[in-house]
Motif scaffolding. Structure first.
Motif, PDB file in Angstrom:
ATOM      1  N   GLY A  14      38.096  40.960  45.607  1.00 32.15           N
ATOM      2  CA  GLY A  14      38.178  41.998  44.599  1.00 32.15           C
ATOM      3  C   GLY A  14      38.494  41.433  43.224  1.00 32.15           C
ATOM      4  O   GLY A  14      37.875  41.804  42.228  1.00 32.15           O
ATOM      5  N   TRP A  15      39.486  40.522  43.170  1.00 36.20           N
ATOM      6  CA  TRP A  15      39.827  39.910  41.890  1.00 36.20           C
ATOM      7  C   TRP A  15      38.659  39.092  41.342  1.00 36.20           C
ATOM      8  O   TRP A  15      38.387  39.121  40.129  1.00 36.20           O
ATOM      9  CB  TRP A  15      41.054  39.010  42.048  1.00 36.20           C
ATOM     10  N   TRP A  18      36.056  41.430  39.854  1.00 37.62           N
ATOM     11  CA  TRP A  18      36.426  41.931  38.531  1.00 37.62           C
ATOM     12  C   TRP A  18      36.266  40.854  37.461  1.00 37.62           C
ATOM     13  O   TRP A  18      35.834  41.136  36.333  1.00 37.62           O
ATOM     14  CB  TRP A  18      37.875  42.424  38.551  1.00 37.62           C
ATOM     15  N   ALA A  21      32.601  40.411  36.732  1.00 33.60           N
ATOM     16  CA  ALA A  21      32.130  41.551  35.943  1.00 33.60           C
ATOM     17  C   ALA A  21      32.557  41.430  34.494  1.00 33.60           C
ATOM     18  O   ALA A  21      31.775  41.710  33.569  1.00 33.60           O
ATOM     19  CB  ALA A  21      32.665  42.850  36.549  1.00 33.60           C
ATOM     20  N   LEU A  22      33.790  40.997  34.262  1.00 33.97           N
ATOM     21  CA  LEU A  22      34.288  40.854  32.892  1.00 33.97           C
ATOM     22  C   LEU A  22      33.506  39.787  32.128  1.00 33.97           C
ATOM     23  O   LEU A  22      33.082  40.008  30.984  1.00 33.97           O
ATOM     24  CB  LEU A  22      35.781  40.497  32.923  1.00 33.97           C
ATOM     25  N   PRO A 289      29.222  41.904  41.417  1.00 33.00           N
ATOM     26  CA  PRO A 289      30.302  42.810  41.848  1.00 33.00           C
ATOM     27  C   PRO A 289      29.800  44.180  42.285  1.00 33.00           C
ATOM     28  O   PRO A 289      30.461  44.850  43.095  1.00 33.00           O
ATOM     29  CB  PRO A 289      31.198  42.915  40.601  1.00 33.00           C
TER      30      PRO A 289
END
Length: 507
Positions: A14-15, A18, A21-22, A289
């Motif tokens: 999950g991290w 993210w 995605a960033l 993601p």
């Protein structure tokens, strides 16, 4: 302990999702802002010259000389934007257009492609209509220049000569990746030839044309004899497409036109190449993601044994060209698209049969996965491509062609997903499977070069597709299974081929 490990993995994933995605969003934002900056402050409008779609670029308050810009084979107006924007920002009036059969031009190419009096003559006539329209759109432009790439160089040289004979001379010609048997020692009167460093054969042609004017001239020099001025330039570190984004090529082009029209431009060249790559990387990165949100496949297909793997890629690669060429009868208005339908459908079905996919259990299709991959790989990726890099949104004439191509691309990409290990196979298996497909197409072109030589031009498109869309398909296959990935990739490939290759109406 194993239960704890399983619990930790989603958290780390999950991290990581993210973070990816960033980074992807930052890449998309930075590249989009920079690419838009190249267009800022310009009036950019779509116009039509009869049935020929074109784009007019002007800087408000400027009425510089008219530059008509034409693309190469399988290109489009968008592919020439670095030149259009650079010259427009320098005060030139730029009119870029799509040849018949290309981009969003609804009229197919026609005539005999092997005859100067056939297809070439029709494209020269179209170019001259665009030049005439450009003169009307910019009556105060103060002169006309022509700029083209690859196939267009021959068209523009002939158009410039025809304009001169008609009493409406063109002041300068810029030929990028040039090849034209129409060049003589005296015509065109003012010619700049730009080649990429790795375009060995085209560099030789350009140098021979330069030495018609001055026998001892060499690359990087300007030769003058009477009222004829000619220059040959090499853009370092680039090939046939990279030359369209080369800072050297853009600067030399602007300086050449400035000299021809006794102008001095201060604006820096627009260099979108690396920013386009960053934008595409961001779009692909942002897809990863999103894949994590898809439903997971209930079962993972068994890996293909080494023996079955080699049989399933080598046998179709050898047999399919022999069968497909024998069966081939043209039925689509796009060069070799009809052959591709036959070849890819046979290849995919043969490979699926050899892999025994038909008897596999637990196969399922995730509709969300198919839709996400298909929409992201066509609409999202396509909108960015179409604005900044190349025509990727189909007109009505191409939609039926895309649907027909899917008959071949869907089976072959489903087979690719299985033979490459449903996203889990080794890198060498993925490469071997895809090289086999391309070798089979090359083998077909070698059997019947008169009808199928354009298959060779599809190979770079396939390489790019495997690198970009293939990576996205691999992520989908790992998450939602090979059938979902293959269906999505098949639709994406049909789209990519359907918008890339010229419409053609046989004589």
């Amino acid at each position: 302990m194993s239960a704890q490990l399983r619990h930790d993995r989603p958290s780390r994933g999950g991290w990581l999702g993210w973070l990816v995605a960033l980074v992807a969003l930052i890449a998309i934002a930075a590249s989009s802002v920079t690419l838009e900056r190249g267009r800022a402050g310009l009036d950019i409008s779509d116009v039509s010259v009869g049935t020929t779609p074109a784009t007019l670029y002007r800087k408000p308050g400027e009425a510089g000389p008219l530059v008509v810009i034409a693309h190469g084979f399988a290109g489009s107006r968008q592919l020439m934007q670095a030149y259009s924007l650079t010259l427009a920002r320098s005060g030139y009036t730029v009119l870029a257009f799509d040849f018949e059969g290309h981009g969003r031009n609804p009229v197919p190419m026609s005539g005999d492609v092997t005859s100067i009096d056939g297809t070439t003559a029709l494209l020269v006539a179209e170019t001259r209509r665009v030049i005439s329209a450009g003169r009307e759109l910019a009556p105060d432009a103060g002169g006309v220049a022509l700029l083209g790439h690859s196939m267009a160089t021959d068209i523009l040289v002939r158009a410039a000569i025809a304009e001169r004979d008609a009493g409406t001379p063109v002041e300068a010609v810029v030929a990028i990746s040039m090849f034209s048997e129409a060049v003589t020692a005296t015509l065109p009167r003012r010619l700049l030839a730009v080649s990429g460093e790795w375009e060995t054969r085209l560099r030789e042609v350009a140098l021979a044309d330069l030495r018609m004017v001055q026998p001892d001239a060499t690359e990087g020099e300007t030769a003058t004899a009477g009222d004829v001025t000619r220059r040959v330039v090499v853009a370092p570190g680039v090939e046939h497409v990279g030359v369209l984004f080369s800072a050297t090529a853009l600067s030399e082009t602007r300086d050449w036109l400035d000299a021809a029209f006794e102008r001095q431009s201060a604006a820096a060249p627009v260099l979108p190449g690396l920013w386009i790559l960053l934008l595409m990387a961001g779009i692909v990165g942002l897809f990863r993601p999103l894949v994590a949100l898809l439903p997971e496949a209930a079962t993972v297909p068994a890996q293909v044994s080494a023996r079955r793997f080699w049989v399933s890629i080598l046998l179709p690669a050898v047999a399919v060209p022999l069968v497909a060429v024998a069966l081939y009868v043209p039925f689509l208005p796009v060069l070799v698209a009809d052959y591709l339908v036959i070849h890819l459908a046979l290849y995919g079905l043969a490979q699926l049969t050899l892999l025994r996919v038909w008897t596999a259990k637990g196969l399922a299709v995730s509709v969300p996965a198919v839709l996400l991959l298909a929409i992201w790989g066509t609409a999202v990726f396509g909108l960015a491509m179409d604005r900044y890099a190349a025509s990727f949104l189909p007109n009505a004439e191409r939609l039926a062609i895309i649907a027909a191509l899917a008959v071949g691309t869907v089976p072959v990409m489903i087979a690719d997903s299985f033979v490459s290990g449903a996203g889990r196979g080794s890198w060498w298996r993925r490469i071997a499977a895809r090289v086999a497909v391309m070798l089979s197409l090359a083998g077909a072109a070698a059997q019947d070069p008169e009808r199928l030589m354009f298959l060779f031009l599809i190979l770079p498109v396939l390489v790019l597709f495997y690198l970009v869309h293939g990576l996205m398909g691999r992520w989908v296959a790992r998450r939602s299974g090979p059938l979902s990935a293959g269906l999505g990739l098949g639709l994406c490939l049909a789209w990519a081929l359907g918008v890339s290759f010229p419409l053609f109406s046989a004589p």
